[in-house]
Design a protein around this motif. Structure first.
Motif, PDB file in Angstrom:
ATOM      1  N   SER D  96       0.654  -1.220  -0.064  1.00 28.26           N
ATOM      2  CA  SER D  96       0.319  -0.262  -0.197  1.00 28.26           C
ATOM      3  C   SER D  96       0.683   1.481   0.023  1.00 28.26           C
ATOM      4  O   SER D  96       0.631   2.570  -0.362  1.00 28.26           O
ATOM      5  N   SER D  97       2.194   1.390   0.473  1.00 27.08           N
ATOM      6  CA  SER D  97       2.889   1.970   0.452  1.00 27.08           C
ATOM      7  C   SER D  97       3.960   2.598  -1.302  1.00 27.08           C
ATOM      8  O   SER D  97       4.481   4.220  -1.102  1.00 27.08           O
ATOM      9  N   LEU D  99       1.300   3.738  -3.199  1.00 27.53           N
ATOM     10  CA  LEU D  99       0.353   4.243  -3.820  1.00 27.53           C
ATOM     11  C   LEU D  99       0.404   5.323  -4.867  1.00 27.53           C
ATOM     12  O   LEU D  99       0.059   5.617  -6.007  1.00 27.53           O
ATOM     13  N   MET D 149      11.526  -2.554  -2.084  1.00 22.94           N
ATOM     14  CA  MET D 149      12.278  -3.641  -1.035  1.00 22.94           C
ATOM     15  C   MET D 149      12.546  -4.312  -2.028  1.00 22.94           C
ATOM     16  O   MET D 149      13.782  -3.781  -2.587  1.00 22.94           O
ATOM     17  N   GLU D 150      12.648  -5.824  -2.095  1.00 24.32           N
ATOM     18  CA  GLU D 150      13.334  -6.463  -3.042  1.00 24.32           C
ATOM     19  C   GLU D 150      12.918  -6.558  -3.937  1.00 24.32           C
ATOM     20  O   GLU D 150      13.401  -7.199  -5.082  1.00 24.32           O
ATOM     21  N   VAL D 172      10.776   2.993  -1.206  1.00 22.31           N
ATOM     22  CA  VAL D 172       9.793   2.764   0.248  1.00 22.31           C
ATOM     23  C   VAL D 172      10.860   1.003   0.746  1.00 22.31           C
ATOM     24  O   VAL D 172      11.363   0.695  -0.051  1.00 22.31           O
ATOM     25  N   GLY D 173      11.074   0.773   1.898  1.00 17.45           N
ATOM     26  CA  GLY D 173      12.162   0.276   2.239  1.00 17.45           C
ATOM     27  C   GLY D 173      12.676   1.431   3.122  1.00 17.45           C
ATOM     28  O   GLY D 173      12.950   2.305   3.165  1.00 17.45           O
ATOM     29  N   TYR D 174      13.824   0.461   3.670  1.00  9.96           N
ATOM     30  CA  TYR D 174      14.466   1.090   4.505  1.00  9.96           C
ATOM     31  C   TYR D 174      15.970   0.730   4.894  1.00  9.96           C
ATOM     32  O   TYR D 174      16.088  -0.571   4.066  1.00  9.96           O
ATOM     33  N   GLY D 175      17.209   1.247   5.275  1.00  8.83           N
ATOM     34  CA  GLY D 175      19.153   0.290   5.031  1.00  8.83           C
ATOM     35  C   GLY D 175      18.698  -0.299   4.261  1.00  8.83           C
ATOM     36  O   GLY D 175      19.179   0.803   2.984  1.00  8.83           O
ATOM     37  N   SER D 177      17.442  -1.281   1.206  1.00 13.30           N
ATOM     38  CA  SER D 177      16.056  -1.146   0.152  1.00 13.30           C
ATOM     39  C   SER D 177      16.980   0.273  -0.667  1.00 13.30           C
ATOM     40  O   SER D 177      17.312   0.529  -1.778  1.00 13.30           O
ATOM     41  N   LYS D 178      18.035   0.850  -0.321  1.00 10.59           N
ATOM     42  CA  LYS D 178      18.394   1.904  -0.468  1.00 10.59           C
ATOM     43  C   LYS D 178      17.802   3.130  -1.462  1.00 10.59           C
ATOM     44  O   LYS D 178      18.152   3.574  -2.365  1.00 10.59           O
ATOM     45  N   GLU D 181      16.680   1.507  -4.805  1.00 12.78           N
ATOM     46  CA  GLU D 181      18.126   0.620  -5.925  1.00 12.78           C
ATOM     47  C   GLU D 181      17.673  -0.394  -5.951  1.00 12.78           C
ATOM     48  O   GLU D 181      17.963  -1.229  -6.759  1.00 12.78           O
ATOM     49  N   THR D 182      17.523  -1.196  -4.685  1.00 14.88           N
ATOM     50  CA  THR D 182      17.038  -2.879  -4.619  1.00 14.88           C
ATOM     51  C   THR D 182      16.627  -3.490  -5.575  1.00 14.88           C
ATOM     52  O   THR D 182      16.877  -4.352  -6.277  1.00 14.88           O
ATOM     53  N   ILE D 200      13.516   4.847 -10.491  1.00 11.65           N
ATOM     54  CA  ILE D 200      12.951   4.231  -9.363  1.00 11.65           C
ATOM     55  C   ILE D 200      12.093   5.704  -9.514  1.00 11.65           C
ATOM     56  O   ILE D 200      12.012   6.473  -9.871  1.00 11.65           O
TER      57      ILE D 200
END
Lengths: 218, 218, 218, 218, 218, 218, 218, 218
Positions: D96-97, D99, D149-150, D172-175, D177-178, D181-182, D200
């Motif tokens: 949902s992120s 969107l 994410m992935e 979206v994501g963190y760490g 996930s860059k 970029e991931t 992206i």
């Protein structure tokens, strides 16, 4: 007819430069075919990043081919319209390991009739070596500075001399030198004003940038 | 006496350039003190990357200060030795978002008396916009090309025109544009020969590189 | 029975594509076993990124094997259900060094009965080479654009032509070209709208993306 | 007259697309001026990445302006030549992120009269959610897959369905996930064949890639 | 009792250093609790990277707290065992923007009773500024060199002076300066021998490295 | 009906875990709608990475909502099927700045009825702090190790204790710590055997990895 | 006369160090010429990163040449002014794979008459190995710590011992070890205070940093 | 006596694991000496990442040496204390190119008496291959998932099965696969909860992580 090669014969007319042939990714067969075509149009063949094996094959085929091994360049024929100028270029390098890049730049300019002088191994770790030459270097019209590792030579020269400066990062070093990336970023971040930078090891490009300037000066 | 600032007053004599003051990392207090010192030596104050708030403070203090908001630059006084030349610089940009960098370059040259013309928003996605101007651009002596995203404009101009070209990657875009890094690498990897490159957003540096060339031409 | 290989025989039924065999990381023994299995199911064997040595071994074993050396591909047998279409694909490349990727794409489409035409070495440094061909290229239904270095060719074509465009960055160049990474980022950041991008050197993938489109068009 | 903006009014004629206005790096003043100019030529104004504050200003000025807050887009007027087609696009997202990106793609297609359906939050961690919809998704002609994410959703769909697939990595994501970029690299490295990838968060670009395909299909 | 903080009270005994408190990631509440505990053990409180707001809170609570705003440091109490030495440290910085890092290093040494002198804004773009001071700098026993951008100052000093040199990259600059990463890599790649390097902006660490040396010298 | 949210209600049945709601990228409205839906199915609401503002809104709405501010988590209701086990988890962290990640892991396990103990601020710079606790830590069945900066704590514990170890890099530090990337790479490169690693700051994920193990042990 | 090599004969006088010759990027011819020149000035020849083949050539030519194969170093002659000191250096390494770097450091110090002891393979995965030696290591005046993979050894020693510590990341490992980059970043991010770091594999540089310290101590 | 190798004989006692010998960076001489020492203590010799040439030398010397060529591992002797357990491990891989990593993991577990089953080439591009095996895989107690390219297999399995999952990114692929970095980041960013990740190609480490779990379960 070459269907995989499309030489830019109009480049001289458009921007005053001839197309150099990038030898690294071409097969001997491709190099021979493109040389044939270029020579048939009475243009000079100038190949950069060519190794000994590929060069041998061309030397066997063309009697007037000249191989410049330290510069990894090969030439067949002569450039027909050399620049008529007294302006000259100094090519300065930080270490003796920068030699191939330095010589590629020198040769690329000499094809156009530009007089060049190299000042080799005057890196910043022993500043006196540069200071011994600085007055002499100041007599040149455009400065090409080749350096690997931290590339500080470009900044030091940029702070001392007023000429156009073209900096070439060189892929010597190890670890965080990252095949020239640190020298590149260092030169781009230089605190000395107005230093223009080329791709890593791009001695040919630096020569062409100098040539664009010299043609405007003349 | 400033113990934390050590202005390079000899730069003009050494390399013909004045020191520009980098406004981004300095406090208002530092900017005022360095301005005071520079003005006391009868030198022109030229501050880049200065925001509105810091500029206001200096505008309040110095009646002849001029703030160029779109270029993020502020000037106090006049440069005493302008270059006497008819040579001129074209500053070409790919998109309207490159404006600040374009104007920083323009202003930095005008301080030295160089005539500049900007050609804005002529990016490669609509080539006809560039082709409409190419004949006009060809009248200029040095070309500064500012572009973000994929920075293809530098390559296209470099393939069409013979002048010295100074490329400035701009930090517009998103994702893999990586704040100008892709434009930078793209310009450094250009297949057009002899394009010299500056740090991301370094309009001032591009102007100084152009100035080094123009001083040699004159 | 292969316990280390699990060929996707249902792929044709599911998505209309056959599984190509990635030759680079497989041993000769693995390649022979998987070929045996595929042929026993009356499917065509199509191996990409296969070198001369591995290819020789298969050529010795299978009389109807064909090795396409410039494309690094090997085929045994024929694809049983070719696409019946008049739609055709243009594969355009920036330099003669992009040849292997270009030919991998071409071959991967021809297996499915798609007609392809290559337009090689029409890079942006000499735009006239592209302009000479642009009218012809416009007759094709899907465009695959292969380019290394700064990859500007994709943007220029994307700004001029309305077709679906699949861009393939190529790992030629040196220094900041970073084995195709700069071309990749440049294509992804393109200011021309709607350019879809594949992994570096992924000529096969570009062909499959084109095939997905062509199957929908027919 | 705008000297800093050079709208590409010929784009529709050349490639059948209108120029969307990138709102993120433009000031309210620039947005108003470019809108004025576009409207005066009877073209539709379509601004992406516009925030609430800038949108408010345009909503105040133009009565027929419509702001799509969740998609960060603003439109003034209507697109004059919509595509007449029954072909339709499915836009599928992993969470949902995603969107905003999903809706930017949807809106960008609807402007051209393309019918779109979103399938939101069908990520791979709970595959049944996708399997519940897969038969329905299979009815669409082009698939746009948005995931952060992935980014595994693109591979899974690419292995199951035969349509053209345009993958959009989302930040979206963190760490590691860059910021997308991931997901980007994951989609480019996909083991499913023929997945084409956008920058992206580039929902607009994905829509334009789909449009290039749909225009060829019709 | 603090369950989330476990101050290393034995560090002085083990390695002769006290634990400095990293203020950046701690809440005011955590800073007050750790200060309380440290003071109760009669140790000096030394907080680095503390902002004005957090400092105010501690200044209100402890009458003998001292805030060094330019260094972003706060101290409460006195270090009980100062080093008794005549050896002294020079802290040299390339630009006035390196001030905070320079002062953090200075303060961190003064707590231990070490005499320090700063030489600010002697960057390589105007070498005369450094040469004016070089004889004076040579009187110091350990040299800490702080520089951002391309960090060439460390190499130049390393080539001229024989002392232990601790280089600190500083996160000033923009674009490829990459928040100090280029200065870091440049210092690590230095062609001057024996330059030891700290993390970006780590003035405190440089001081501790100097202290380890000075304690061995005394 | 939520069209933009598709909660994975079957996850408990499939893999024994409930879906946690990622609060960072969701709006208050989205959080309320998803909570409503989850509660209506008699499931527990567990939101991670939720800030104070969003939490307040939910606290106002649901009387039995509990906000764990230091862990950035919010829970509504109770998990219906807790794990019945005497096995327990130790969560060890290098510094007091790792607290939020540590507590997110703890809370995520306690929801499932797992008993957890934290050992905070036992970083490697003062090894005695760890050695004081090592015998106690050895009584736990699974070890979660949270550390930022160079993340050496995971290696040291991995060399001393035989339990399953789940390492969580934390985004504290500055410069080359790169927001946890150095701790991540350090943990993945650990010379201690069998250390499994999670994404940066992923306390929740570490808890779920521990839970997968504990469910198998019971 | 060497025109491509400019040996820094004044380095000893300036900073007390001789110039070591970097063997990796030099040809046999260059190495012989520079050796000839250095020997003619009665200086010692010390070449690092020299492979067996190049070494053989020099061993054939100079009877007193000594090749240290495990250290990849070659020496001709003796250093004339050795340091007269009882101070000594411990060189500690994490694994047996760090041997070449360890020995390069050792040899580089022994040339100057410094007594060195190596402590090999005492990595953190089995802490008892280090603890067995820690009392002995504590007798040394400067510590050089060589480690690859996650480089945690530097932090552990830095937390236990008070001496100056020079950390050298080593390019052993695979995957995210990234040829020593992770060890480098780990050492720079160390939570132990005052650890100074060298470039990856730079055993020679570590020796020179130690020498700068020792010369100040004596 | 080995002065350059310091085998961790106490590891079995401390954490129940024996030290495996990393063969890649060791010379034949080092491997023979360490084997001699290990065998003299009645411990099993287990060498990973050993190539054929090094293995031959050891096979010649030790009659009971066994070389597992596909796994790049060599063993001499038997592990004295095997684990007595019925628990078993499934090792699942995405493609046939992941074989070496898969087999390294398998062998590393079998040394300890753990029963393992491999499920090879069940990648996500053809999901039916995984679905055919999923019921069987579900019978295993710990799952090791090896995958290169985009590594989506870990996420899919993590969403379907409740066991502890240890993911191993594999360095197959090209371009943005970046030698396994994309698979690594993809696995760390997985939207499936509780997936623990190892370094790229670290089959041995995955086995040790599984072993830590199994020893706790028994």
């Amino acid at each position: 007819m070459n269907t995989d090669i499309n030489f830019d014969f109009q480049r001289r007319e458009r921007i005053g430069l001839i197309e150099a042939i990038w030898g690294a990714d071409k097969s001997i067969d491709q190099l021979e075919r493109v040389s044939e075509e270029v020579l048939s149009k009475k243009e000079v063949v100038f190949i950069t990043r060519i190794n000994k094996e590929k060069a041998s094959s061309l030397l066997d085929k063309y009697v007037d081919a000249k191989f410049f091994e330290e510069a990894n360049c090969l030439m067949i024929g002569e450039n027909c319209n050399k620049l008529s100028t007294k302006k000259k270029v100094a090519i300065i390098s930080g270490g003796s390991s920068d030699l191939a890049v330095t010589l590629e730049a020198k040769l690329s300019l000499e094809i156009y009739g530009i007089s060049c002088q190299t000042f080799v191994d005057v890196g910043v770790a022993g500043l006196h070596r540069l200071f011994n030459e600085i007055e002499e270097i100041n007599k040149y019209d455009v400065l090409i500075v080749c350096a690997g590792m931290e590339g500080a030579l470009a900044t030091v020269i940029g702070g001392l001399l007023p000429q156009p400066i073209i900096a070439v990062p060189v892929s010597v070093g190890y670890g965080v030198s990252k095949n020239g990336e640190t020298a590149l970023n260092s030169m781009l971040s230089s605190c000395a004003p107005g230093i223009a930078v080329m791709n890593i090891d791009n001695g040919y490009g630096a020569a062409m940038a100098a040539l664009r300037i010299l043609k405007r000066i003349c």
